[in-house]
Write a protein that holds these residues in place. Structure first.
Motif, mmCIF file in Angstrom:
data_model
loop_
_atom_site.group_PDB
_atom_site.id
_atom_site.type_symbol
_atom_site.label_atom_id
_atom_site.label_comp_id
_atom_site.label_asym_id
_atom_site.label_seq_id
_atom_site.Cartn_x
_atom_site.Cartn_y
_atom_site.Cartn_z
ATOM 1 N N THR A 67 62.527 35.846 -10.211
ATOM 2 C CA THR A 67 62.432 34.703 -11.109
ATOM 3 C C THR A 67 61.127 33.960 -10.855
ATOM 4 O O THR A 67 60.515 34.074 -9.793
ATOM 5 N N GLY A 68 60.731 33.186 -11.851
ATOM 6 C CA GLY A 68 59.543 32.350 -11.732
ATOM 7 C C GLY A 68 59.458 31.422 -12.922
ATOM 8 O O GLY A 68 60.228 31.548 -13.881
ATOM 9 N N MET A 89 63.224 37.054 -14.889
ATOM 10 C CA MET A 89 63.890 35.952 -15.563
ATOM 11 C C MET A 89 63.122 34.659 -15.316
ATOM 12 O O MET A 89 62.793 34.336 -14.161
ATOM 13 N N VAL A 90 62.830 33.930 -16.362
ATOM 14 C CA VAL A 90 62.170 32.630 -16.221
ATOM 15 C C VAL A 90 63.197 31.623 -15.696
ATOM 16 O O VAL A 90 64.277 31.459 -16.278
ATOM 17 N N TRP A 91 62.857 30.981 -14.583
ATOM 18 C CA TRP A 91 63.792 30.034 -13.947
ATOM 19 C C TRP A 91 62.986 29.053 -13.106
ATOM 20 O O TRP A 91 62.331 29.438 -12.152
ATOM 21 N N ASP A 92 63.052 27.795 -13.448
ATOM 22 C CA ASP A 92 62.438 26.727 -12.659
ATOM 23 C C ASP A 92 63.555 26.066 -11.866
ATOM 24 O O ASP A 92 64.385 25.343 -12.422
ATOM 25 N N LYS A 102 71.483 29.601 -15.468
ATOM 26 C CA LYS A 102 70.529 30.615 -15.040
ATOM 27 C C LYS A 102 71.195 31.653 -14.136
ATOM 28 O O LYS A 102 70.872 32.844 -14.208
ATOM 29 N N LEU A 103 72.121 31.209 -13.317
ATOM 30 C CA LEU A 103 72.829 32.159 -12.462
ATOM 31 C C LEU A 103 73.689 33.101 -13.296
ATOM 32 O O LEU A 103 73.766 34.301 -13.022
ATOM 33 N N GLN A 104 74.289 32.559 -14.345
ATOM 34 C CA GLN A 104 75.060 33.404 -15.255
ATOM 35 C C GLN A 104 74.152 34.382 -15.983
ATOM 36 O O GLN A 104 74.484 35.560 -16.168
ATOM 37 N N GLU A 105 72.986 33.908 -16.378
ATOM 38 C CA GLU A 105 72.002 34.767 -17.045
ATOM 39 C C GLU A 105 71.577 35.910 -16.122
ATOM 40 O O GLU A 105 71.414 37.056 -16.562
ATOM 41 N N ALA A 106 71.428 35.599 -14.833
ATOM 42 C CA ALA A 106 71.040 36.620 -13.863
ATOM 43 C C ALA A 106 72.124 37.683 -13.724
ATOM 44 O O ALA A 106 71.827 38.889 -13.704
ATOM 45 N N ASN A 108 74.270 38.529 -15.932
ATOM 46 C CA ASN A 108 74.316 39.301 -17.176
ATOM 47 C C ASN A 108 73.284 40.433 -17.163
ATOM 48 O O ASN A 108 73.519 41.501 -17.741
ATOM 49 N N LEU A 109 72.141 40.199 -16.506
ATOM 50 C CA LEU A 109 71.107 41.226 -16.426
ATOM 51 C C LEU A 109 71.581 42.447 -15.653
ATOM 52 O O LEU A 109 71.064 43.554 -15.842
ATOM 53 N N LEU A 110 72.576 42.244 -14.792
ATOM 54 C CA LEU A 110 73.047 43.334 -13.931
ATOM 55 C C LEU A 110 74.187 44.132 -14.551
ATOM 56 O O LEU A 110 74.739 45.029 -13.897
ATOM 57 N N ALA A 111 74.547 43.772 -15.771
ATOM 58 C CA ALA A 111 75.544 44.543 -16.529
ATOM 59 C C ALA A 111 76.837 44.768 -15.744
ATOM 60 O O ALA A 111 77.302 45.892 -15.580
#
Length: 280
Positions: A67-68, A89-92, A102-106, A108-111
Motif C-alpha cells: 500500500t501507499g 492498493m492506495v491507502w493513507d 481499506k482492510l476490507q478492500e485488501a 477482497n484482493l486476496l479472493a
C-alpha cells in the motif's frame, strides 16, 4: 599499480568529503519457501524498506499486498517487482476513518484468502531544527507514525481475532524511538515502540505474535538528503559505531525472521538494526 593509485585517490577524495570511507559487500543467501501459501500486507510498500520487504516475501513464496499514498508510485513498484502474486492498493494510514474499509478492500484482493502477516511500515519524516517545527508539521508526523499506526493495529487485532487467525504483526519503528529525543519524529517513534510492546502483551494469549524492528540510519527516499547519497559509492556514517549505514535488505531480513516460525516465541521486542547506535 596505476589502478591502485586511482583507487587510493578516489577513496582519499571520498574521505575528505565525508570523513570516512566504508564500502559494503553484501551477499544474500538464496531464499527458501518459508512463506509459501501465506498472505502479507505491507504498508508503505512502494519504496525503501517496504519495497524491499515485499520483494523478499515474494521471493519466499508469499502473496503480497503493498500500500501507499500514490498510485503512480505503486504501479512503478509493481512493474519492478513483476510478480503475479503482488497486489497494490492506495491507502493513507493517517486517514483513520478509512482503515476498516481499506482492510476490507485488501482482503477482497486476496479472493477469499486471509491475511496472515501485517507489516506496518508506513511513516513520515520531516527534518527541521527543533525550534522550526510548527503545529501543522507536528500533527502530520503524529497522524501517520503514531495515530495511524495505533488505529491500523487496532483494526488488525480485530481482524485476526474475529477470523481466528494466529497471525503476525511487525511494526517498523526506529532507533530514534529507543534513545532520548524531543523532536516530533522521535516522539512519534517512542509512541510506536509503546504501541508495539503493549499490543504484543495483549495479543500473545491469542497466539498472535507482535514485534518491531528499529532501523538506524537507512538510505531510503524518506528525506531529501538521503536521496542524494549513494550507499554503493560510500556507506560511511559517523553516527553508527560500525561507521556505515544500514541497508534496506538488512531491515527486510529481520522483518521476515520476526514474522517466520523461527520468531514465534519472540514477543514484544523492538529489535535495533542500527550498527550499535542505540548502545551509545
Amino acid at each position: 599499480m596505476l589502478g591502485r593509485i586511482k583507487t587510493y585517490t578516489k577513496n582519499l577524495l571520498k574521505y575528505m568529503k565525508s570523513g570516512g570511507v566504508v564500502l559494503i559487500k553484501f551477499d544474500k543467501v538464496s531464499p527458501g519457501r518459508r512463506f509459501e501459501g501465506r498472505c502479507v500486507l505491507v504498508t508503505g510498500g512502494s519504496s525503501g524498506i517496504g519495497f524491499e520487504t515485499a520483494r523478499e516475501y515474494l521471493a519466499e513464496g508469499a502473496e503480497v499486498i503493498i500500500t501507499g499514498r500514490h498510485d503512480a508510485a505503486l504501479q512503478e513498484a509493481k512493474e519492478k517487482l513483476s510478480s503475479d502474486r503482488l497486489h497494490t492498493m492506495v491507502w493513507d494510514v493517517s486517514d483513520v476513518k478509512s482503515i476498516p474499509q481499506k482492510l476490507q478492500e485488501a482482503t477482497n484482493l486476496l479472493a477469499g484468502k486471509n491475511i496472515d502477516i501485517f507489516i506496518n511500515n508506513a511513516g513520515v519524516y520531516v527534518p527541521e531544527n527543533l525550534d522550526e517545527y510548527d503545529e501543522r508539521t507536528y500533527d502530520s508526523i503524529m497522524a501517520t507514525n503514531t495515530k495511524g499506526l495505533f488505529f491500523t493495529c487496532q483494526a488488525e487485532k480485530k481482524y485476526f481475532i474475529n477470523n481466528g487467525i494466529k497471525g503476525r504483526i511487525v511494526n517498523v519503528c526506529s532507533a530514534r524511538g529507543l534513545i532520548p529525543g524531543c523532536d516530533p519524529y522521535s516522539i512519534s517513534k517512542w509512541g510506536a515502540v509503546c504501541i508495539t510492546k503493549g499490543l504484543a502483551h495483549d495479543l500473545a494469549k491469542h497466539g498472535i505474535i507482535v514485534n518491531g524492528v528499529a532501523p538506524g540510519i537507512v538510505l531510503t527516499n524518506i528525506s531529501d538528503w538521503s536521496k542524494k547519497l549513494n550507499i554503493n559509492d560510500n556507506a560511511f556514517t559517523a553516527a553508527h559505531p560500525t561507521a556505515r549505514y544500514t541497508l534496506v535488505e538488512e531491515i527486510a531480513g529481520m522483518i521476515l525472521y520476526l514474522s517466520s516460525d523461527l520468531g514465534s516465541n519472540i514477543v514484544g521486542e523492538v529489535v535495533p538494526v542500527d550498527g550499535g547506535w542505540t548502545l551509545k
